[in-house]
Design an enzyme around this catalytic site. Structure first.
Site, PDB file in Angstrom:
ATOM      1  N   LYS A  43      15.220   0.319   4.768  1.00 32.74           N
ATOM      2  CA  LYS A  43      14.616   0.807   3.522  1.00 32.74           C
ATOM      3  C   LYS A  43      14.657   2.344   3.451  1.00 32.74           C
ATOM      4  O   LYS A  43      14.948   2.925   2.406  1.00 32.74           O
ATOM      5  CB  LYS A  43      13.163   0.306   3.453  1.00 32.74           C
ATOM      6  CG  LYS A  43      12.321   0.894   2.350  1.00 32.74           C
ATOM      7  CD  LYS A  43      12.764   0.481   0.972  1.00 32.74           C
ATOM      8  CE  LYS A  43      11.968   1.203  -0.097  1.00 32.74           C
ATOM      9  NZ  LYS A  43      12.530   1.060  -1.423  1.00 32.74           N
TER      10      LYS A  43
ATOM     11  N   LEU B  48       0.834  -1.205   0.000  1.00 32.40           N
ATOM     12  CA  LEU B  48       0.000   0.000   0.000  1.00 32.40           C
ATOM     13  C   LEU B  48       0.866   1.252   0.000  1.00 32.40           C
ATOM     14  O   LEU B  48       2.060   1.195   0.330  1.00 32.40           O
ATOM     15  CB  LEU B  48      -0.906  -0.041   1.236  1.00 32.40           C
ATOM     16  CG  LEU B  48      -1.885  -1.233   1.228  1.00 32.40           C
ATOM     17  CD1 LEU B  48      -2.463  -1.489   2.607  1.00 32.40           C
ATOM     18  CD2 LEU B  48      -2.987  -1.009   0.197  1.00 32.40           C
ATOM     19  N   PRO B  49       0.272   2.421  -0.361  1.00 32.32           N
ATOM     20  CA  PRO B  49       1.105   3.620  -0.507  1.00 32.32           C
ATOM     21  C   PRO B  49       1.837   4.048   0.773  1.00 32.32           C
ATOM     22  O   PRO B  49       3.044   4.291   0.736  1.00 32.32           O
ATOM     23  CB  PRO B  49       0.092   4.694  -0.943  1.00 32.32           C
ATOM     24  CG  PRO B  49      -1.051   3.948  -1.542  1.00 32.32           C
ATOM     25  CD  PRO B  49      -1.118   2.644  -0.826  1.00 32.32           C
TER      26      PRO B  49
ATOM     27  N   LYS C 227       7.382  11.199   0.348  1.00 35.11           N
ATOM     28  CA  LYS C 227       6.915  10.507   1.572  1.00 35.11           C
ATOM     29  C   LYS C 227       8.109   9.837   2.271  1.00 35.11           C
ATOM     30  O   LYS C 227       8.314   9.987   3.472  1.00 35.11           O
ATOM     31  CB  LYS C 227       5.864   9.455   1.209  1.00 35.11           C
ATOM     32  CG  LYS C 227       5.453   8.594   2.376  1.00 35.11           C
ATOM     33  CD  LYS C 227       4.981   7.183   1.999  1.00 35.11           C
ATOM     34  CE  LYS C 227       5.817   6.401   1.063  1.00 35.11           C
ATOM     35  NZ  LYS C 227       5.767   4.966   1.107  1.00 35.11           N
TER      36      LYS C 227
ATOM     37  N   THR D  58       6.317   0.777   2.103  1.00 31.66           N
ATOM     38  CA  THR D  58       7.347   1.537   2.821  1.00 31.66           C
ATOM     39  C   THR D  58       6.642   2.481   3.785  1.00 31.66           C
ATOM     40  O   THR D  58       5.932   3.395   3.342  1.00 31.66           O
ATOM     41  CB  THR D  58       8.223   2.351   1.846  1.00 31.66           C
ATOM     42  OG1 THR D  58       8.791   1.457   0.894  1.00 31.66           O
ATOM     43  CG2 THR D  58       9.331   3.071   2.593  1.00 31.66           C
TER      44      THR D  58
HETATM   45  P1  NAD Z   1       0.844   2.744  -6.162  1.00 34.28           P
HETATM   46  O1  NAD Z   1       0.261   4.047  -5.721  1.00 34.28           O
HETATM   47  O2  NAD Z   1       1.127   2.493  -7.603  1.00 34.28           O
HETATM   48  O3  NAD Z   1      -0.130   1.540  -5.663  1.00 34.28           O
HETATM   49  C1  NAD Z   1      -0.796   1.497  -4.434  1.00 34.28           C
HETATM   50  C2  NAD Z   1      -2.082   0.696  -4.629  1.00 34.28           C
HETATM   51  O4  NAD Z   1      -2.734   0.565  -3.340  1.00 34.28           O
HETATM   52  C3  NAD Z   1      -3.100   1.390  -5.559  1.00 34.28           C
HETATM   53  O5  NAD Z   1      -3.487   0.485  -6.576  1.00 34.28           O
HETATM   54  C4  NAD Z   1      -4.265   1.751  -4.622  1.00 34.28           C
HETATM   55  O6  NAD Z   1      -5.520   1.704  -5.269  1.00 34.28           O
HETATM   56  C5  NAD Z   1      -4.136   0.670  -3.568  1.00 34.28           C
HETATM   57  N1  NAD Z   1      -4.782   0.994  -2.302  1.00 34.28           N
HETATM   58  C6  NAD Z   1      -4.671   2.127  -1.563  1.00 34.28           C
HETATM   59  N2  NAD Z   1      -5.393   2.022  -0.428  1.00 34.28           N
HETATM   60  C7  NAD Z   1      -5.985   0.795  -0.457  1.00 34.28           C
HETATM   61  C8  NAD Z   1      -6.857   0.090   0.420  1.00 34.28           C
HETATM   62  N3  NAD Z   1      -7.289   0.632   1.566  1.00 34.28           N
HETATM   63  N4  NAD Z   1      -7.247  -1.157   0.069  1.00 34.28           N
HETATM   64  C9  NAD Z   1      -6.813  -1.707  -1.082  1.00 34.28           C
HETATM   65  N5  NAD Z   1      -6.003  -1.096  -1.964  1.00 34.28           N
HETATM   66  C10 NAD Z   1      -5.587   0.143  -1.644  1.00 34.28           C
HETATM   67  O7  NAD Z   1       2.147   2.534  -5.270  1.00 34.28           O
HETATM   68  P2  NAD Z   1       3.420   1.594  -5.599  1.00 34.28           P
HETATM   69  O8  NAD Z   1       4.364   2.324  -6.469  1.00 34.28           O
HETATM   70  O9  NAD Z   1       2.941   0.242  -5.990  1.00 34.28           O
HETATM   71  O10 NAD Z   1       4.089   1.549  -4.137  1.00 34.28           O
HETATM   72  C11 NAD Z   1       3.537   0.791  -3.067  1.00 34.28           C
HETATM   73  C12 NAD Z   1       4.502   0.868  -1.893  1.00 34.28           C
HETATM   74  O11 NAD Z   1       5.782   0.362  -2.286  1.00 34.28           O
HETATM   75  C13 NAD Z   1       4.744   2.306  -1.385  1.00 34.28           C
HETATM   76  O12 NAD Z   1       4.856   2.287   0.017  1.00 34.28           O
HETATM   77  C14 NAD Z   1       6.061   2.683  -2.046  1.00 34.28           C
HETATM   78  O13 NAD Z   1       6.753   3.658  -1.290  1.00 34.28           O
HETATM   79  C15 NAD Z   1       6.784   1.347  -2.085  1.00 34.28           C
HETATM   80  N6  NAD Z   1       7.783   1.176  -3.159  1.00 34.28           N
HETATM   81  C16 NAD Z   1       7.529   1.578  -4.447  1.00 34.28           C
HETATM   82  C17 NAD Z   1       8.508   1.380  -5.420  1.00 34.28           C
HETATM   83  C18 NAD Z   1       8.300   1.805  -6.864  1.00 34.28           C
HETATM   84  O14 NAD Z   1       9.286   1.794  -7.639  1.00 34.28           O
HETATM   85  N7  NAD Z   1       7.084   2.179  -7.264  1.00 34.28           N
HETATM   86  C19 NAD Z   1       9.725   0.756  -5.106  1.00 34.28           C
HETATM   87  C20 NAD Z   1       9.933   0.328  -3.813  1.00 34.28           C
HETATM   88  C21 NAD Z   1       8.944   0.531  -2.834  1.00 34.28           C
END
Ligand code: NAD
Length: 295
Positions: free
Chosen positions: A171, A65-66, A246, A96
């Site tokens: 992280k 999740l975000p 964030k 994260t």
């Molecule tokens: P994103 O915004 O693409 O995806 C998050 C998903 O969570 C969305 O599809 C959203 O609809 C869903 N969501 C939000 N609240 C929800 C709920 N209550 N129930 C169900 N679904 C819900 O984010 P991302 O890029 O996939 O990143 C996710 C996590 O991973 C974050 O914490 C980010 O910091 C971390 N991260 C991202 C990357 C990257 O390269 N994108 C790399 C490493 C870590």
């Protein structure tokens, strides 16, 4: 093979859930976005109307999740999953979030006899798709050992950093460094370009020199230098600026709590916040290059 419920199918969670399906696990998915759910259902996942019903019968629940507030909303309180999951269901949170938030969820899970680990990832969307992510775990040894075979379907390097929250600390340190090196790389490329150098040639030179780094190797921020990098598709997808700000906020809060000095991290945080405030929140974080180009 395990019965796994995967919640949060965004840029990272989508391809991670897809790799669990490919490895033969029985995967049920849930996301607030219907389109994200449908993409996984087309690959063979089951789904349900709510996070609760999606988690019925799961041996393991994974969340991606975000931010911390989303993780707390899914797990805690009378409506949260912890109040509903049967004892001994394995919980893995790969979002994260702040180490203290992860510790809070871990404690609440322990009260219900639910084993929990924080398992944030590194490696970006490319690593999520290729199944080569690095997982950085915090929690008890037994829980880590139980989670490891599942994580291996999505990642190549699986680290146990220490107790609950340790995965998140590692992280946050990594992402602060990533923000610093992406800003520095963008700065160097912009200076070279101002002098008339071809950014592709300069990148090749720096890659083979002492300035070589991960951004130059796999995530070049200058448009057109690296096929497949977000810079070459208008900075769409990837790791969003708002998620990087964030994470830099998490590093800053952590430094204040621990009386640690992070001058470079603070500067990177300000650069990314300035960039986000100029309407770039939903672009990939390598778009910090635009700030240096005055775009
Ligand atoms: P994103 O915004 O693409 O995806 C998050 C998903 O969570 C969305 O599809 C959203 O609809 C869903 N969501 C939000 N609240 C929800 C709920 N209550 N129930 C169900 N679904 C819900 O984010 P991302 O890029 O996939 O990143 C996710 C996590 O991973 C974050 O914490 C980010 O910091 C971390 N991260 C991202 C990357 C990257 O390269 N994108 C790399 C490493 C870590």
């Amino acid at each position: 093979m395990a019965k796994i419920t995967f919640i949060g199918l965004g840029n990272m969670g989508g391809p991670m859930a897809s790799n669990l399906i490919k490895a033969g696990h029985e995967v049920t998915v849930f996301d607030l976005s219907k389109a994200a759910v449908e993409a996984l259902v087309a690959e063979g996942a089951k789904t349900s109307d709510t996070a609760h019903s999606a988690a019925d019968g799961a041996e393991c629940v994974i969340t991606m999740l975000p931010a911390g507030q989303h993780v707390e909303a899914v797990y805690l309180g009378d409506d949260g999953l912890l109040a509903r999951l049967p004892a001994d269901t394995l919980i893995i949170d790969s979002s994260t979030i702040a180490p203290e938030t992860a510790r809070g969820v871990a404690e609440a899970a322990k009260e219900k006899n639910l084993p929990f680990i924080d398992a944030p990832v590194s490696g970006g969307v490319g690593g999520a798709k290729a199944g080569t992510l690095t997982f950085i775990c915090g929690g008890e040894e037994d829980t880590f050992n139980r989670a490891k075979p599942i994580l291996e379907a999505m990642g190549k390097n699986i680290f146990h950093a220490g107790p609950h929250g340790a995965g998140q600390v590692a992280k946050i340190c990594n992402n602060m460094l990533l923000a610093i090196l992406m800003s520095g790389t963008s700065e160097a490329l912009a200076l070279g370009a101002k002098n008339g150098l071809d950014p592709a040639v300069l990148s090749e030179i720096m890659k083979q020199s002492s300035g070589g780094n991960w951004a130059l190797n796999v995530y070049n921020p200058w448009p057109g230098v690296m096929e497949g990098a977000p810079a070459s598709r208008d900075y769409q997808g990837g790791f969003l600026v708002k998620l990087m700000t964030k994470d830099l906020g998490l590093a800053f809060d952590n430094a204040v709590k621990n009386q640690a000095s992070i001058p470079m991290g603070s500067l990177a945080r300000n650069l990314f916040q300035l960039h986000a405030g100029q309407g770039n929140e939903d672009l990939d974080f390598s778009s910090i290059q635009r700030l240096y180009r005055g775009e």
